[in-house]
Design an enzyme around this catalytic site. Structure first.
Site: not given
Length: 562
Positions: A329, A448
Protein backbone atom coordinates in the site's frame (compact mmCIF):
# COMPACT_ATOMS: atom_id res chain seq x y z
CA UNK A 1 62.56 -53.12 2.30
CA UNK A 2 64.17 -49.79 1.43
CA UNK A 3 61.03 -48.78 -0.46
CA UNK A 4 58.79 -49.59 2.55
CA UNK A 5 60.97 -47.59 4.94
CA UNK A 6 60.98 -44.67 2.53
CA UNK A 7 57.19 -44.78 2.43
CA UNK A 8 57.00 -44.73 6.24
CA UNK A 9 59.31 -41.70 6.37
CA UNK A 10 57.08 -39.88 3.89
CA UNK A 11 54.04 -40.60 6.07
CA UNK A 12 55.90 -39.40 9.18
CA UNK A 13 56.85 -36.17 7.41
CA UNK A 14 53.18 -35.70 6.45
CA UNK A 15 52.12 -36.27 10.05
CA UNK A 16 54.54 -33.58 11.23
CA UNK A 17 52.58 -31.05 9.17
CA UNK A 18 49.46 -31.94 11.17
CA UNK A 19 49.38 -30.01 14.50
CA UNK A 20 47.89 -33.02 16.26
CA UNK A 21 51.14 -34.99 15.78
CA UNK A 22 53.63 -32.12 15.58
CA UNK A 23 55.07 -32.59 19.09
CA UNK A 24 55.15 -36.38 19.01
CA UNK A 25 58.44 -38.23 19.05
CA UNK A 26 59.80 -39.93 15.95
CA UNK A 27 59.20 -43.28 17.63
CA UNK A 28 55.52 -42.51 18.14
CA UNK A 29 55.18 -41.14 14.59
CA UNK A 30 56.71 -44.32 13.23
CA UNK A 31 54.22 -46.41 15.20
CA UNK A 32 51.29 -44.30 14.02
CA UNK A 33 52.41 -44.25 10.38
CA UNK A 34 52.53 -48.03 10.39
CA UNK A 35 48.85 -48.12 11.33
CA UNK A 36 47.49 -45.36 9.08
CA UNK A 37 45.88 -45.98 5.73
CA UNK A 38 45.62 -43.19 3.16
CA UNK A 39 42.37 -42.73 1.27
CA UNK A 40 41.31 -40.18 -1.35
CA UNK A 41 37.87 -38.60 -1.65
CA UNK A 42 36.55 -36.49 -4.52
CA UNK A 43 34.47 -33.35 -4.12
CA UNK A 44 30.91 -34.21 -3.05
CA UNK A 45 31.71 -37.66 -1.65
CA UNK A 46 30.40 -38.47 1.83
CA UNK A 47 32.94 -39.82 4.32
CA UNK A 48 30.27 -40.94 6.76
CA UNK A 49 26.69 -40.04 7.67
CA UNK A 50 25.09 -38.95 10.90
CA UNK A 51 23.89 -41.70 13.27
CA UNK A 52 25.90 -44.41 11.53
CA UNK A 53 28.20 -46.77 13.43
CA UNK A 54 31.85 -45.78 13.38
CA UNK A 55 35.11 -47.53 14.12
CA UNK A 56 37.67 -45.10 12.72
CA UNK A 57 38.95 -41.53 12.91
CA UNK A 58 40.28 -39.43 10.05
CA UNK A 59 43.12 -36.92 9.74
CA UNK A 60 43.11 -34.39 6.90
CA UNK A 61 46.34 -34.10 4.95
CA UNK A 62 44.89 -31.97 2.15
CA UNK A 63 41.52 -30.69 0.98
CA UNK A 64 38.52 -29.65 3.01
CA UNK A 65 35.43 -31.32 4.48
CA UNK A 66 32.05 -30.00 5.63
CA UNK A 67 30.60 -31.15 8.94
CA UNK A 68 26.79 -30.92 9.08
CA UNK A 69 23.87 -32.16 11.14
CA UNK A 70 20.23 -32.84 10.36
CA UNK A 71 17.97 -30.30 12.12
CA UNK A 72 14.96 -32.59 11.86
CA UNK A 73 12.82 -29.72 10.45
CA UNK A 74 12.03 -31.02 7.01
CA UNK A 75 15.37 -32.85 6.94
CA UNK A 76 17.23 -29.54 6.63
CA UNK A 77 21.01 -29.46 6.86
CA UNK A 78 22.82 -27.22 9.33
CA UNK A 79 26.53 -26.69 8.70
CA UNK A 80 28.51 -27.02 11.93
CA UNK A 81 32.04 -26.51 10.63
CA UNK A 82 34.50 -26.69 7.77
CA UNK A 83 37.75 -28.54 8.43
CA UNK A 84 40.99 -28.27 6.46
CA UNK A 85 44.52 -29.71 6.57
CA UNK A 86 45.76 -30.49 10.07
CA UNK A 87 42.32 -31.21 11.52
CA UNK A 88 40.87 -34.57 12.46
CA UNK A 89 37.33 -35.87 12.91
CA UNK A 90 35.41 -38.98 13.84
CA UNK A 91 37.36 -39.50 17.07
CA UNK A 92 34.37 -39.62 19.45
CA UNK A 93 32.75 -42.57 17.72
CA UNK A 94 36.11 -44.33 17.78
CA UNK A 95 36.95 -43.64 21.44
CA UNK A 96 33.49 -43.96 23.00
CA UNK A 97 31.80 -46.46 20.68
CA UNK A 98 29.16 -43.84 19.88
CA UNK A 99 27.24 -43.41 16.65
CA UNK A 100 28.37 -40.62 14.34
CA UNK A 101 27.07 -37.27 15.58
CA UNK A 102 27.32 -35.54 12.18
CA UNK A 103 27.66 -36.08 8.45
CA UNK A 104 31.03 -35.32 6.85
CA UNK A 105 31.12 -34.40 3.16
CA UNK A 106 34.19 -33.53 1.07
CA UNK A 107 33.99 -30.03 -0.44
CA UNK A 108 37.57 -29.86 -1.79
CA UNK A 109 39.17 -33.11 -3.01
CA UNK A 110 40.79 -34.56 0.09
CA UNK A 111 43.54 -36.98 1.09
CA UNK A 112 42.70 -38.47 4.48
CA UNK A 113 44.59 -40.75 6.85
CA UNK A 114 42.35 -43.40 8.42
CA UNK A 115 43.01 -44.91 11.86
CA UNK A 116 40.90 -47.91 12.92
CA UNK A 117 39.71 -48.50 16.48
CA UNK A 118 41.73 -51.66 17.06
CA UNK A 119 44.90 -49.86 15.95
CA UNK A 120 44.12 -46.82 18.13
CA UNK A 121 43.64 -49.00 21.23
CA UNK A 122 47.03 -50.56 20.65
CA UNK A 123 48.72 -47.18 20.07
CA UNK A 124 47.21 -45.64 23.23
CA UNK A 125 48.54 -48.52 25.30
CA UNK A 126 52.06 -48.32 23.88
CA UNK A 127 52.35 -44.53 23.40
CA UNK A 128 50.57 -42.50 26.13
CA UNK A 129 51.64 -39.19 24.58
CA UNK A 130 48.98 -39.72 21.89
CA UNK A 131 46.32 -39.63 24.61
CA UNK A 132 47.82 -36.36 25.88
CA UNK A 133 47.73 -34.83 22.40
CA UNK A 134 44.15 -35.96 21.95
CA UNK A 135 43.14 -34.37 25.25
CA UNK A 136 44.77 -31.07 24.29
CA UNK A 137 43.00 -31.00 20.92
CA UNK A 138 39.60 -31.76 22.44
CA UNK A 139 40.15 -28.98 25.00
CA UNK A 140 41.01 -26.56 22.20
CA UNK A 141 37.84 -27.51 20.34
CA UNK A 142 35.72 -27.05 23.44
CA UNK A 143 37.22 -23.59 23.93
CA UNK A 144 36.46 -22.72 20.30
CA UNK A 145 32.83 -23.79 20.77
CA UNK A 146 32.50 -21.59 23.86
CA UNK A 147 34.04 -18.58 22.12
CA UNK A 148 32.30 -19.06 18.77
CA UNK A 149 29.00 -20.91 18.96
CA UNK A 150 28.34 -20.86 15.25
CA UNK A 151 30.65 -20.59 12.29
CA UNK A 152 30.37 -17.49 10.15
CA UNK A 153 27.94 -17.95 7.26
CA UNK A 154 28.73 -17.05 3.70
CA UNK A 155 30.21 -18.36 0.45
CA UNK A 156 33.78 -18.55 1.70
CA UNK A 157 35.09 -20.00 -1.57
CA UNK A 158 33.75 -18.20 -4.66
CA UNK A 159 34.59 -18.26 -8.36
CA UNK A 160 34.74 -14.90 -10.16
CA UNK A 161 34.56 -14.28 -13.91
CA UNK A 162 35.30 -10.79 -15.20
CA UNK A 163 37.97 -8.10 -15.08
CA UNK A 164 36.74 -6.44 -11.86
CA UNK A 165 37.61 -9.35 -9.54
CA UNK A 166 40.04 -7.21 -7.55
CA UNK A 167 37.43 -4.50 -6.95
CA UNK A 168 35.04 -7.19 -5.66
CA UNK A 169 37.75 -8.45 -3.29
CA UNK A 170 38.20 -4.91 -1.99
CA UNK A 171 34.45 -4.54 -1.39
CA UNK A 172 34.35 -7.86 0.47
CA UNK A 173 37.30 -6.82 2.63
CA UNK A 174 35.75 -3.42 3.35
CA UNK A 175 32.49 -5.11 4.35
CA UNK A 176 33.84 -7.89 6.57
CA UNK A 177 37.19 -6.49 7.82
CA UNK A 178 38.45 -10.08 7.54
CA UNK A 179 41.18 -11.86 5.60
CA UNK A 180 40.46 -11.91 1.86
CA UNK A 181 42.61 -13.47 -0.86
CA UNK A 182 42.09 -13.25 -4.61
CA UNK A 183 43.69 -16.25 -6.34
CA UNK A 184 44.31 -15.27 -9.96
CA UNK A 185 43.97 -18.30 -12.21
CA UNK A 186 43.14 -16.26 -15.34
CA UNK A 187 46.69 -16.02 -16.67
CA UNK A 188 46.03 -12.30 -17.25
CA UNK A 189 48.55 -11.16 -14.60
CA UNK A 190 46.12 -9.19 -12.46
CA UNK A 191 48.90 -8.37 -9.99
CA UNK A 192 50.60 -6.15 -12.58
CA UNK A 193 47.48 -3.95 -12.76
CA UNK A 194 47.01 -3.59 -9.01
CA UNK A 195 48.73 -0.91 -7.02
CA UNK A 196 50.95 -2.66 -4.48
CA UNK A 197 49.78 -0.18 -1.85
CA UNK A 198 46.23 -1.48 -2.21
CA UNK A 199 47.27 -4.84 -0.78
CA UNK A 200 47.81 -5.57 2.89
CA UNK A 201 48.27 -8.52 5.19
CA UNK A 202 44.52 -9.16 5.20
CA UNK A 203 43.82 -8.33 1.52
CA UNK A 204 46.12 -9.95 -1.03
CA UNK A 205 46.16 -11.23 -4.59
CA UNK A 206 48.12 -14.37 -5.43
CA UNK A 207 49.05 -15.30 -8.96
CA UNK A 208 48.74 -18.93 -10.02
CA UNK A 209 51.76 -20.74 -11.43
CA UNK A 210 51.95 -20.97 -15.21
CA UNK A 211 51.57 -24.75 -15.27
CA UNK A 212 48.65 -24.87 -12.81
CA UNK A 213 46.93 -28.26 -12.92
CA UNK A 214 43.68 -29.48 -11.43
CA UNK A 215 45.61 -31.35 -8.73
CA UNK A 216 47.74 -28.34 -7.78
CA UNK A 217 44.62 -26.14 -7.78
CA UNK A 218 42.99 -28.45 -5.22
CA UNK A 219 46.11 -28.38 -3.03
CA UNK A 220 46.42 -24.59 -3.29
CA UNK A 221 42.77 -23.91 -2.47
CA UNK A 222 42.88 -26.27 0.53
CA UNK A 223 45.75 -24.18 1.92
CA UNK A 224 44.06 -20.85 1.16
CA UNK A 225 40.70 -21.72 2.73
CA UNK A 226 42.56 -22.73 5.86
CA UNK A 227 44.49 -19.45 6.02
CA UNK A 228 41.90 -16.89 4.87
CA UNK A 229 38.30 -16.11 5.75
CA UNK A 230 37.30 -15.48 2.13
CA UNK A 231 38.85 -16.93 -1.02
CA UNK A 232 37.92 -15.53 -4.45
CA UNK A 233 39.17 -17.50 -7.47
CA UNK A 234 39.47 -15.41 -10.64
CA UNK A 235 38.90 -17.70 -13.64
CA UNK A 236 39.17 -17.30 -17.44
CA UNK A 237 35.90 -17.06 -19.34
CA UNK A 238 36.96 -19.75 -21.82
CA UNK A 239 36.70 -23.40 -20.77
CA UNK A 240 39.76 -25.05 -19.22
CA UNK A 241 40.12 -28.16 -17.10
CA UNK A 242 41.36 -26.03 -14.20
CA UNK A 243 38.37 -23.68 -14.42
CA UNK A 244 36.00 -26.64 -14.60
CA UNK A 245 37.61 -28.16 -11.52
CA UNK A 246 37.36 -24.85 -9.67
CA UNK A 247 33.62 -24.65 -10.35
CA UNK A 248 33.20 -28.08 -8.80
CA UNK A 249 34.89 -26.87 -5.61
CA UNK A 250 33.49 -23.37 -5.06
CA UNK A 251 30.24 -22.61 -3.25
CA UNK A 252 29.11 -19.68 -5.43
CA UNK A 253 29.91 -18.07 -8.77
CA UNK A 254 30.02 -14.37 -9.68
CA UNK A 255 29.71 -13.03 -13.23
CA UNK A 256 31.08 -9.49 -13.38
CA UNK A 257 29.58 -7.92 -16.48
CA UNK A 258 30.24 -11.27 -18.17
CA UNK A 259 27.72 -13.45 -20.03
CA UNK A 260 27.01 -16.83 -18.49
CA UNK A 261 28.54 -19.41 -20.81
CA UNK A 262 26.75 -22.74 -20.99
CA UNK A 263 29.66 -24.61 -19.38
CA UNK A 264 29.65 -22.20 -16.42
CA UNK A 265 25.93 -22.73 -15.84
CA UNK A 266 26.28 -26.50 -16.09
CA UNK A 267 29.28 -26.85 -13.77
CA UNK A 268 28.44 -24.24 -11.10
CA UNK A 269 27.31 -26.00 -7.91
CA UNK A 270 26.03 -23.04 -5.90
CA UNK A 271 24.18 -19.82 -6.77
CA UNK A 272 25.29 -17.65 -9.68
CA UNK A 273 25.36 -13.90 -8.95
CA UNK A 274 25.38 -11.47 -11.87
CA UNK A 275 26.80 -8.00 -11.39
CA UNK A 276 27.72 -4.97 -13.46
CA UNK A 277 30.90 -3.10 -12.61
CA UNK A 278 29.29 -0.22 -10.72
CA UNK A 279 30.43 0.33 -7.16
CA UNK A 280 26.87 -0.10 -5.86
CA UNK A 281 26.46 -3.48 -7.55
CA UNK A 282 29.92 -4.66 -6.49
CA UNK A 283 29.02 -3.81 -2.90
CA UNK A 284 25.70 -5.63 -3.21
CA UNK A 285 27.47 -8.70 -4.62
CA UNK A 286 29.96 -8.64 -1.75
CA UNK A 287 27.00 -8.68 0.66
CA UNK A 288 25.56 -11.66 -1.19
CA UNK A 289 28.85 -13.53 -0.81
CA UNK A 290 29.04 -12.67 2.90
CA UNK A 291 25.30 -13.34 3.33
CA UNK A 292 24.62 -9.83 4.61
CA UNK A 293 21.97 -8.86 2.05
CA UNK A 294 19.80 -6.10 3.52
CA UNK A 295 16.06 -6.00 2.86
CA UNK A 296 13.70 -3.15 3.77
CA UNK A 297 9.98 -3.80 4.34
CA UNK A 298 7.70 -0.75 4.18
CA UNK A 299 4.26 -1.12 5.73
CA UNK A 300 0.83 0.09 4.72
CA UNK A 301 -0.72 2.99 6.63
CA UNK A 302 -2.08 5.71 4.37
CA UNK A 303 -0.65 9.14 5.14
CA UNK A 304 1.29 7.63 8.03
CA UNK A 305 3.39 5.85 5.40
CA UNK A 306 5.02 9.19 4.60
CA UNK A 307 7.20 8.45 7.66
CA UNK A 308 8.96 5.79 5.55
CA UNK A 309 10.63 8.65 3.68
CA UNK A 310 12.34 9.80 6.87
CA UNK A 311 13.56 6.24 7.38
CA UNK A 312 15.07 6.22 3.88
CA UNK A 313 16.75 9.57 4.52
CA UNK A 314 18.37 8.29 7.71
CA UNK A 315 19.57 5.03 6.14
CA UNK A 316 21.20 6.92 3.25
CA UNK A 317 22.82 9.43 5.58
CA UNK A 318 24.26 6.60 7.70
CA UNK A 319 25.50 4.77 4.56
CA UNK A 320 23.29 1.76 5.28
CA UNK A 321 22.78 0.04 1.91
CA UNK A 322 19.42 -1.39 0.88
CA UNK A 323 19.61 -4.41 -1.42
CA UNK A 324 15.89 -5.10 -1.86
CA UNK A 325 12.59 -3.49 -0.88
CA UNK A 326 9.12 -4.92 -0.32
CA UNK A 327 6.18 -2.55 0.03
CA UNK A 328 2.49 -2.77 0.84
CA UNK A 329 0.00 0.00 0.00
CA UNK A 330 1.63 3.29 1.08
CA UNK A 331 4.90 1.39 1.43
CA UNK A 332 4.64 0.28 -2.20
CA UNK A 333 4.10 3.88 -3.33
CA UNK A 334 7.07 5.45 -1.54
CA UNK A 335 9.25 2.37 -1.86
CA UNK A 336 8.52 2.24 -5.59
CA UNK A 337 9.58 5.83 -6.13
CA UNK A 338 12.84 5.14 -4.29
CA UNK A 339 13.46 1.82 -6.06
CA UNK A 340 13.11 3.38 -9.50
CA UNK A 341 15.89 5.87 -8.76
CA UNK A 342 14.40 8.91 -7.00
CA UNK A 343 16.32 10.25 -4.00
CA UNK A 344 14.63 10.41 -0.57
CA UNK A 345 14.40 14.18 -0.93
CA UNK A 346 12.62 13.81 -4.28
CA UNK A 347 10.22 11.30 -2.73
CA UNK A 348 9.65 13.78 0.12
CA UNK A 349 8.78 16.51 -2.38
CA UNK A 350 6.23 14.14 -3.96
CA UNK A 351 4.71 13.36 -0.54
CA UNK A 352 4.30 17.03 0.36
CA UNK A 353 2.13 17.51 -2.73
CA UNK A 354 -0.16 14.58 -1.94
CA UNK A 355 -2.50 16.81 0.06
CA UNK A 356 -3.38 18.55 -3.20
CA UNK A 357 -3.80 15.30 -5.10
CA UNK A 358 -6.37 13.81 -2.74
CA UNK A 359 -8.60 16.83 -3.26
CA UNK A 360 -11.64 16.04 -5.40
CA UNK A 361 -10.64 18.87 -7.74
CA UNK A 362 -7.23 17.33 -8.53
CA UNK A 363 -8.48 15.30 -11.49
CA UNK A 364 -7.32 11.98 -10.05
CA UNK A 365 -10.79 11.01 -8.90
CA UNK A 366 -12.68 9.28 -11.69
CA UNK A 367 -15.98 8.36 -9.99
CA UNK A 368 -17.65 5.05 -10.78
CA UNK A 369 -21.26 5.61 -11.68
CA UNK A 370 -22.02 2.47 -13.68
CA UNK A 371 -22.88 -0.92 -12.26
CA UNK A 372 -21.47 -3.11 -10.90
CA UNK A 373 -20.60 -0.56 -8.20
CA UNK A 374 -17.59 -1.80 -6.24
CA UNK A 375 -15.86 1.40 -5.19
CA UNK A 376 -16.11 5.17 -5.19
CA UNK A 377 -13.53 5.64 -7.94
CA UNK A 378 -12.33 3.53 -10.85
CA UNK A 379 -8.65 4.40 -10.36
CA UNK A 380 -7.75 4.69 -14.05
CA UNK A 381 -6.64 8.31 -13.65
CA UNK A 382 -4.56 7.28 -10.63
CA UNK A 383 -2.87 4.57 -12.69
CA UNK A 384 -1.91 7.05 -15.43
CA UNK A 385 -0.57 9.50 -12.85
CA UNK A 386 1.50 6.81 -11.11
CA UNK A 387 2.95 5.59 -14.39
CA UNK A 388 4.14 9.11 -15.10
CA UNK A 389 5.69 9.45 -11.62
CA UNK A 390 7.47 6.12 -12.06
CA UNK A 391 8.81 7.20 -15.47
CA UNK A 392 6.91 4.31 -17.10
CA UNK A 393 9.37 1.76 -15.69
CA UNK A 394 8.82 -1.95 -15.19
CA UNK A 395 10.18 -4.01 -12.30
CA UNK A 396 13.10 -5.04 -14.51
CA UNK A 397 14.16 -1.38 -14.72
CA UNK A 398 14.28 -0.59 -10.99
CA UNK A 399 17.63 0.34 -9.43
CA UNK A 400 16.89 -1.94 -6.46
CA UNK A 401 15.00 -5.27 -6.57
CA UNK A 402 11.44 -4.40 -5.56
CA UNK A 403 8.37 -6.41 -4.55
CA UNK A 404 4.80 -5.19 -4.16
CA UNK A 405 2.03 -6.92 -2.19
CA UNK A 406 -1.66 -6.81 -3.11
CA UNK A 407 -4.64 -8.96 -2.07
CA UNK A 408 -7.04 -10.92 -4.26
CA UNK A 409 -10.48 -9.87 -2.99
CA UNK A 410 -12.13 -13.02 -4.33
CA UNK A 411 -9.77 -15.69 -2.96
CA UNK A 412 -8.11 -13.78 -0.12
CA UNK A 413 -4.68 -14.84 -1.35
CA UNK A 414 -1.53 -12.72 -1.26
CA UNK A 415 -0.31 -11.61 -4.70
CA UNK A 416 3.33 -10.53 -4.96
CA UNK A 417 4.40 -8.43 -7.95
CA UNK A 418 8.00 -8.62 -9.16
CA UNK A 419 7.55 -8.19 -12.90
CA UNK A 420 5.44 -6.10 -15.22
CA UNK A 421 4.62 -2.40 -15.08
CA UNK A 422 5.44 -0.86 -11.69
CA UNK A 423 2.47 1.51 -11.77
CA UNK A 424 -0.01 -1.37 -12.16
CA UNK A 425 1.35 -3.15 -9.10
CA UNK A 426 1.25 -0.02 -6.94
CA UNK A 427 -2.24 0.90 -8.17
CA UNK A 428 -3.41 -2.56 -7.07
CA UNK A 429 -1.63 -2.39 -3.71
CA UNK A 430 -3.03 1.03 -2.71
CA UNK A 431 -6.60 0.07 -3.68
CA UNK A 432 -8.30 0.75 -0.35
CA UNK A 433 -11.50 -1.23 0.08
CA UNK A 434 -14.58 0.88 -0.66
CA UNK A 435 -12.56 3.77 -2.12
CA UNK A 436 -10.95 2.20 -5.18
CA UNK A 437 -12.59 -0.40 -7.36
CA UNK A 438 -10.59 -3.65 -7.32
CA UNK A 439 -7.88 -3.60 -9.98
CA UNK A 440 -8.41 -6.41 -12.47
CA UNK A 441 -5.23 -8.07 -13.70
CA UNK A 442 -5.35 -11.45 -15.41
CA UNK A 443 -7.66 -13.56 -13.22
CA UNK A 444 -7.22 -11.45 -10.09
CA UNK A 445 -9.34 -8.67 -8.61
CA UNK A 446 -6.81 -6.84 -6.46
CA UNK A 447 -7.19 -4.56 -3.44
CA UNK A 448 -5.02 -3.01 -0.73
CA UNK A 449 -2.18 -5.39 0.22
CA UNK A 450 -2.64 -4.45 3.88
CA UNK A 451 -5.54 -6.90 3.94
CA UNK A 452 -3.08 -9.84 3.77
CA UNK A 453 0.46 -8.65 4.57
CA UNK A 454 0.70 -5.11 5.94
CA UNK A 455 4.43 -5.38 6.81
CA UNK A 456 5.88 -7.57 4.03
CA UNK A 457 9.04 -8.77 5.79
CA UNK A 458 8.20 -12.38 4.93
CA UNK A 459 8.59 -11.58 1.23
CA UNK A 460 12.16 -10.39 1.81
CA UNK A 461 13.00 -13.55 3.72
CA UNK A 462 11.71 -15.64 0.82
CA UNK A 463 13.79 -13.62 -1.64
CA UNK A 464 17.04 -14.17 0.25
CA UNK A 465 17.52 -11.15 2.53
CA UNK A 466 19.79 -11.95 5.47
CA UNK A 467 19.21 -8.76 7.46
CA UNK A 468 15.61 -7.52 7.38
CA UNK A 469 14.64 -4.01 8.41
CA UNK A 470 10.94 -3.28 8.81
CA UNK A 471 9.47 0.21 8.94
CA UNK A 472 5.98 -0.11 10.41
CA UNK A 473 3.57 2.79 10.84
CA UNK A 474 0.79 0.56 12.18
CA UNK A 475 0.40 1.44 15.88
CA UNK A 476 -1.04 -1.05 18.33
CA UNK A 477 -4.31 -0.16 20.02
CA UNK A 478 -2.43 0.20 23.31
CA UNK A 479 -0.09 2.77 21.73
CA UNK A 480 -2.98 4.80 20.38
CA UNK A 481 -4.72 4.78 23.74
CA UNK A 482 -1.51 5.76 25.52
CA UNK A 483 -1.13 8.68 23.15
CA UNK A 484 -4.69 9.80 23.62
CA UNK A 485 -6.08 8.96 20.19
CA UNK A 486 -8.68 6.60 21.65
CA UNK A 487 -10.61 7.36 24.83
CA UNK A 488 -12.42 4.66 26.72
CA UNK A 489 -16.24 5.04 26.74
CA UNK A 490 -16.04 8.19 24.63
CA UNK A 491 -18.87 8.33 22.06
CA UNK A 492 -17.63 8.28 18.48
CA UNK A 493 -19.18 9.84 15.38
CA UNK A 494 -17.00 8.49 12.57
CA UNK A 495 -17.47 9.64 8.99
CA UNK A 496 -17.31 7.37 5.95
CA UNK A 497 -13.55 7.60 5.54
CA UNK A 498 -13.07 7.18 9.27
CA UNK A 499 -15.01 3.91 9.27
CA UNK A 500 -12.98 2.52 6.37
CA UNK A 501 -9.59 3.52 7.77
CA UNK A 502 -10.46 2.20 11.23
CA UNK A 503 -11.62 -1.09 9.73
CA UNK A 504 -8.33 -1.47 7.84
CA UNK A 505 -6.30 -0.50 10.91
CA UNK A 506 -8.01 -3.15 13.06
CA UNK A 507 -7.37 -5.81 10.43
CA UNK A 508 -3.75 -4.80 9.91
CA UNK A 509 -2.97 -4.81 13.64
CA UNK A 510 -4.15 -8.39 13.97
CA UNK A 511 -2.20 -9.57 10.91
CA UNK A 512 1.00 -7.86 12.07
CA UNK A 513 0.97 -9.89 15.29
CA UNK A 514 1.62 -13.10 13.35
CA UNK A 515 3.83 -11.94 10.44
CA UNK A 516 6.81 -10.17 12.03
CA UNK A 517 9.05 -13.13 12.83
CA UNK A 518 11.69 -12.58 10.07
CA UNK A 519 12.42 -8.99 11.20
CA UNK A 520 15.90 -8.20 12.60
CA UNK A 521 15.44 -4.45 13.11
CA UNK A 522 11.98 -2.95 13.65
CA UNK A 523 11.64 0.79 13.07
CA UNK A 524 8.41 2.18 14.52
CA UNK A 525 7.80 5.89 13.87
CA UNK A 526 5.60 7.35 16.61
CA UNK A 527 2.75 8.35 14.37
CA UNK A 528 -0.12 7.56 16.78
CA UNK A 529 -1.09 11.22 17.28
CA UNK A 530 -1.70 11.62 13.55
CA UNK A 531 -4.24 9.82 11.38
CA UNK A 532 -3.87 7.90 8.16
CA UNK A 533 -5.65 10.77 6.38
CA UNK A 534 -3.36 13.59 7.61
CA UNK A 535 -1.62 14.17 4.27
CA UNK A 536 -1.11 17.82 5.19
CA UNK A 537 1.32 16.70 7.97
CA UNK A 538 3.99 15.37 5.61
CA UNK A 539 6.85 17.30 7.25
CA UNK A 540 5.94 15.93 10.67
CA UNK A 541 5.62 12.36 9.40
CA UNK A 542 9.06 12.56 7.75
CA UNK A 543 10.60 13.89 10.98
CA UNK A 544 9.06 11.05 12.99
CA UNK A 545 10.48 8.55 10.48
CA UNK A 546 13.98 10.02 10.79
CA UNK A 547 13.85 9.94 14.58
CA UNK A 548 12.65 6.32 14.68
CA UNK A 549 15.40 5.17 12.29
CA UNK A 550 18.07 7.02 14.28
CA UNK A 551 17.00 5.13 17.42
CA UNK A 552 17.68 1.80 15.69
CA UNK A 553 20.94 2.73 13.96
CA UNK A 554 23.26 1.24 16.65
CA UNK A 555 21.58 -2.17 16.37
CA UNK A 556 21.61 -2.07 12.58
CA UNK A 557 25.28 -1.09 12.41
CA UNK A 558 26.13 -3.89 14.84
CA UNK A 559 24.36 -6.45 12.64
CA UNK A 560 26.18 -5.18 9.56
CA UNK A 561 29.62 -5.34 11.17
CA UNK A 562 29.14 -8.75 12.81
Amino acid sequence: MVEINSQHHLIEDSLLRIPFFKSCSRETLAAVSAKLQKVHFEHGEVVFVEDSLGDSMYLIESGQVKVSINTGAGQQEKIVNYLGPGNFFGEMALLLNQRRSATVTVVIDADLWVLRKADMDELLADHPEIALQLTRELSRRLSDVVMEVEKRPGYTLTAVFGPQAWQLAQQLHRLTHQRVVLFDATGAKLTQEINAGAQSESLVVLEAMDNLSSASLVETLSILVDGYDWVLVALPTEYTEVAAKALQLVRATVLLDTPAATWIKELSKGPIFTCDNSEAELGRTARKIAQRVIGLALSSGGARGIAHIGVLQTLEKANIPVDMIAGTSAGSLFGGLYACGKSPDEVAHFAKNLVKLIDFKSGLWDPRVNLPWNGLIKGNATLKYLDKQFNHVSFADTKIPFYVVAADVMSGEEVVFEEGLLAEAVRASIGMIGIFSPYQLNDHYLIDGGAVNPVPASILAEKGANIIIASSVIPSIEEERARGRLKSRQPLNPNFFGVLTSMMAIMEREIVKTRMSPVDVLIRPRVELLTSMDYDKAEEFIRLGREAAERELPLLQKLLSN
